[in-house]
Write a protein that holds these residues in place. Structure first.
Motif, PDB file in Angstrom:
ATOM      1  N   THR A  20      67.577 -33.099 -17.370  1.00  0.00           N
ATOM      2  CA  THR A  20      67.732 -32.921 -18.809  1.00  0.00           C
ATOM      3  C   THR A  20      67.185 -34.126 -19.571  1.00  0.00           C
ATOM      4  OG1 THR A  20      69.936 -33.863 -18.668  1.00  0.00           O
ATOM      5  CG2 THR A  20      69.782 -31.466 -18.642  1.00  0.00           C
ATOM      6  N   ALA A  87      72.457 -28.157 -15.908  1.00  0.00           N
ATOM      7  CA  ALA A  87      72.682 -27.173 -16.941  1.00  0.00           C
ATOM      8  C   ALA A  87      73.923 -27.553 -17.726  1.00  0.00           C
ATOM      9  CB  ALA A  87      72.849 -25.792 -16.328  1.00  0.00           C
ATOM     10  N   PRO A  89      76.372 -29.761 -20.200  1.00  0.00           N
ATOM     11  CA  PRO A  89      76.113 -30.484 -21.440  1.00  0.00           C
ATOM     12  C   PRO A  89      75.787 -31.936 -21.148  1.00  0.00           C
ATOM     13  CG  PRO A  89      78.155 -29.222 -21.597  1.00  0.00           C
ATOM     14  CD  PRO A  89      77.680 -29.132 -20.178  1.00  0.00           C
ATOM     15  N   SER A 117      73.425 -29.774 -26.377  1.00  0.00           N
ATOM     16  CA  SER A 117      72.260 -29.309 -25.624  1.00  0.00           C
ATOM     17  C   SER A 117      71.221 -30.407 -25.486  1.00  0.00           C
ATOM     18  CB  SER A 117      71.603 -28.136 -26.348  1.00  0.00           C
ATOM     19  OG  SER A 117      72.529 -27.112 -26.489  1.00  0.00           O
ATOM     20  N   ASN A 146      63.531 -27.510 -25.331  1.00  0.00           N
ATOM     21  CA  ASN A 146      64.649 -26.567 -25.392  1.00  0.00           C
ATOM     22  C   ASN A 146      64.504 -25.747 -26.674  1.00  0.00           C
ATOM     23  OD1 ASN A 146      67.038 -25.213 -25.395  1.00  0.00           O
ATOM     24  ND2 ASN A 146      68.346 -27.016 -25.234  1.00  0.00           N
ATOM     25  N   ASP A 148      65.564 -22.836 -27.632  1.00  0.00           N
ATOM     26  CA  ASP A 148      66.612 -22.042 -28.264  1.00  0.00           C
ATOM     27  C   ASP A 148      67.992 -22.670 -28.134  1.00  0.00           C
ATOM     28  OD1 ASP A 148      66.563 -21.719 -25.616  1.00  0.00           O
ATOM     29  OD2 ASP A 148      66.334 -19.538 -25.594  1.00  0.00           O
ATOM     30  N   ASN A 149      67.993 -24.008 -27.986  1.00  0.00           N
ATOM     31  CA  ASN A 149      69.252 -24.731 -28.041  1.00  0.00           C
ATOM     32  C   ASN A 149      70.270 -24.208 -27.031  1.00  0.00           C
ATOM     33  OD1 ASN A 149      71.195 -26.506 -28.825  1.00  0.00           O
ATOM     34  ND2 ASN A 149      71.763 -25.408 -30.689  1.00  0.00           N
ATOM     35  N   THR A 150      69.837 -24.116 -25.806  1.00  0.00           N
ATOM     36  CA  THR A 150      70.758 -23.679 -24.759  1.00  0.00           C
ATOM     37  C   THR A 150      70.942 -24.826 -23.765  1.00  0.00           C
ATOM     38  OG1 THR A 150      69.051 -22.935 -23.255  1.00  0.00           O
ATOM     39  CG2 THR A 150      69.846 -21.332 -24.880  1.00  0.00           C
ATOM     40  N   ASN A 151      71.783 -24.576 -22.806  1.00  0.00           N
ATOM     41  CA  ASN A 151      71.938 -25.564 -21.744  1.00  0.00           C
ATOM     42  C   ASN A 151      71.334 -25.070 -20.447  1.00  0.00           C
ATOM     43  OD1 ASN A 151      73.250 -27.717 -23.037  1.00  0.00           O
ATOM     44  ND2 ASN A 151      75.046 -26.411 -23.219  1.00  0.00           N
ATOM     45  N   VAL A 152      70.460 -24.106 -20.563  1.00  0.00           N
ATOM     46  CA  VAL A 152      69.897 -23.504 -19.361  1.00  0.00           C
ATOM     47  C   VAL A 152      68.492 -24.042 -19.141  1.00  0.00           C
ATOM     48  CG1 VAL A 152      69.328 -21.332 -18.246  1.00  0.00           C
ATOM     49  CG2 VAL A 152      71.217 -21.435 -19.900  1.00  0.00           C
ATOM     50  N   SER A 160      63.197 -15.068 -19.770  1.00  0.00           N
ATOM     51  CA  SER A 160      63.608 -15.769 -20.984  1.00  0.00           C
ATOM     52  C   SER A 160      63.295 -17.263 -20.908  1.00  0.00           C
ATOM     53  CB  SER A 160      65.104 -15.571 -21.224  1.00  0.00           C
ATOM     54  OG  SER A 160      65.800 -16.105 -20.120  1.00  0.00           O
ATOM     55  N   SER A 161      62.431 -17.614 -19.977  1.00  0.00           N
ATOM     56  CA  SER A 161      62.060 -19.019 -19.862  1.00  0.00           C
ATOM     57  C   SER A 161      61.459 -19.511 -21.179  1.00  0.00           C
ATOM     58  CB  SER A 161      61.034 -19.153 -18.737  1.00  0.00           C
ATOM     59  OG  SER A 161      60.105 -20.128 -19.061  1.00  0.00           O
TER      60      SER A 161
END
Ligand SMILES: N[C@@H](CC(=O)c1ccccc1NC=O)C(=O)O
Length: 435
Positions: A20, A87, A89, A117, A146, A148-152, A160-161
């Protein structure tokens, strides 16, 4: 050299872990700079068994880099924390090297509230040649914003990458006179951090996907450095055309793998480089037959970039050595030394390979009908004179068919990547099609 054609998305995603890249609450940025360079920084991409000696001849001749910035090892690169794909936070971290941020004002001083995120993810040390051929420096690093502001973290197999979001890929080639083992792909980390920051801010502000799809920074084999001998490291014995062959192999890898999600990079990418990385970026759009490579390593899998961005670039080495500007005349022997290490001793050969002096009409060898070049240079650059971009500009104007923009930056030669903010702003302008 064989090209890499066995890569499936699964192979690529197995190449390493995503790390991250968090926000920093301190400057609206994240700790990107410490350990951004140096053998092994950020990944397995650096060279081995070497350490920067602040009194070596290159440092003496060229000013060197701050040992703090160049020798601090950081396994994870920009702002990332130890550990592997996360993944979870991320807690924002402070910049670990305050000096890296002092003179580059971030575009935003207050980070939008994105919660916990990360602003993006980094995967480093990805080999771009098959294991049988890959040497230590045959790797590249990839950052993805990132969106779409996700933690994935991104999964190249997932529909959806973030790579799905479109936008432009930036591919970066580092400098270091074709030989400095302390300037690697990881030297792009400060600029990458700022670019992810711009992208996150854009997404937070507009809700729209940013114009930036992702970032790639390429390692390539280096020529021997007299101050940093590495006689047993086969990735440190390069001689032209090895450097450009590696860059083309990396680009061809990017065209084959799914990193780029079924091909966003195939149609929308720009190529940037610093110093000799700028030379390599220009060489990458010249016809590969010029380099007399084996057909497989020169095969173009990626369509050419729509723009080239050269930061503090070297464009006419023979011209410099023949007649350096007065203020740079003391560097003549050093230039001759690194140019000979990279290209051999034949000065006509230097003319033939440098983009401002090469014969023929190479601009026409770069296929897009609408193509741009951005030439960035600082008058405070103590290693590369302004007249290098004058020579490049004149050559491009002579041939025509390309839109050229000259951007004056500031600071010394390596500040461009060490600080990274201005580099990021310029690249952001190019991906946003404002430059
Ligand atoms: N640090 C390098 C010197 C260097 O990077 C350089 C010196 C003069 C003009 C351009 C340079 N770098 C270009 O990639 C070295 O140790 O050889």
């Amino acid at each position: 050299m064989r090209s890499y054609n066995a890569t499936s998305p699964a192979d690529w995603s197995a190449a390493g872990a995503w790390h991250t890249v968090p926000w920093s609450p301190v400057h609206g940025l994240h700790g990107v700079a410490a350990g951004a360079t140096g053998p092994g920084a950020g990944n397995s991409s650096g060279s081995t068994g070497d350490s920067r000696d602040s009194t070596d001849i290159s440092s003496a001749a060229f000013g060197g880099h701050s040992p703090a910035a160049s020798t601090t090892p950081s396994q994870d690169g920009p702002g990332s924390r130890s550990g592997t794909t996360s993944a979870a936070p991320s807690t924002p971290t402070s910049p670990t090297s305050p000096t890296s941020f002092t003179s580059t004002a971030p575009t935003a001083t207050t980070a939008p509230d994105l919660g916990p995120s990360p602003i993006g993810w980094l995967k480093s040390g990805i080999p771009y040649l098959p294991p049988t051929d890959a040497l230590q420096l045959h790797t590249l690093d990839v950052w993805v914003p990132n969106h779409d502001n996700t933690n994935v973290p991104p999964d190249p197999l997932s529909p959806s990458s973030p790579s799905e979001a479109g936008g432009t890929w930036i591919v970066y080639i580092h400098g270091g006179a074709w030989r400095d083992p302390f300037i690697t792909s990881a030297s792009f980390a400060p600029a990458a951090g700022y670019l992810l920051h711009h992208a996150a801010e854009h997404a937070a502000g507009s809700g729209a996907p940013p114009p930036l799809a992702g970032l790639v920074s390429i390692n390539y084999r280096l020529s021997p450095h007299p101050s940093h001998p590495a006689p047993r490291d086969p990735s440190r014995q390069a001689r032209h055309p090895d450097h450009i062959a590696d860059v083309l192999a990396a680009l061809s890898f990017l065209g084959r793998v799914c990193i780029i999600k079924g091909g966003a990079v195939k149609t929308n990418w720009i190529l940037a480089g610093h110093s000799c990385g700028a030379t390599l970026a220009f060489q990458a759009v010249m016809h590969p037959a010029r380099w007399k490579l084996s057909s497989s390593s020169s095969s173009h899998v990626l369509p050419p970039p729509r723009a080239l961005v050269g930061f503090n670039g070297l464009y006419d080495l023979a011209g410099f050595v023949a007649a350096p500007p007065l203020a740079y005349a003391h560097l003549r022997d050093a230039y001759r030394e690194f140019t000979t290490a990279a290209f051999g001793g034949d000065e006509d050969g230097w003319r033939a390979v440098c983009p401002a002096s090469a014969g023929g009409q190479w601009v026409q060898e770069w296929p897009p009908t609408k193509k741009s070049v951005v030439l960035v240079q600082s008058r405070e650059d103590s290693l590369v004179p302004w007249d290098q971009i004058d020579a490049m500009h004149a050559r491009l104007a002579d041939e025509g068919g390309v839109n050229v923009t000259v951007v004056e930056s500031d600071g010394d030669h390596d500040d461009a990547w060490k600080k990274g903010g201005r580099m990021a702003d310029i690249l952001w302008g190019v991906v946003s099609e404002k430059v």
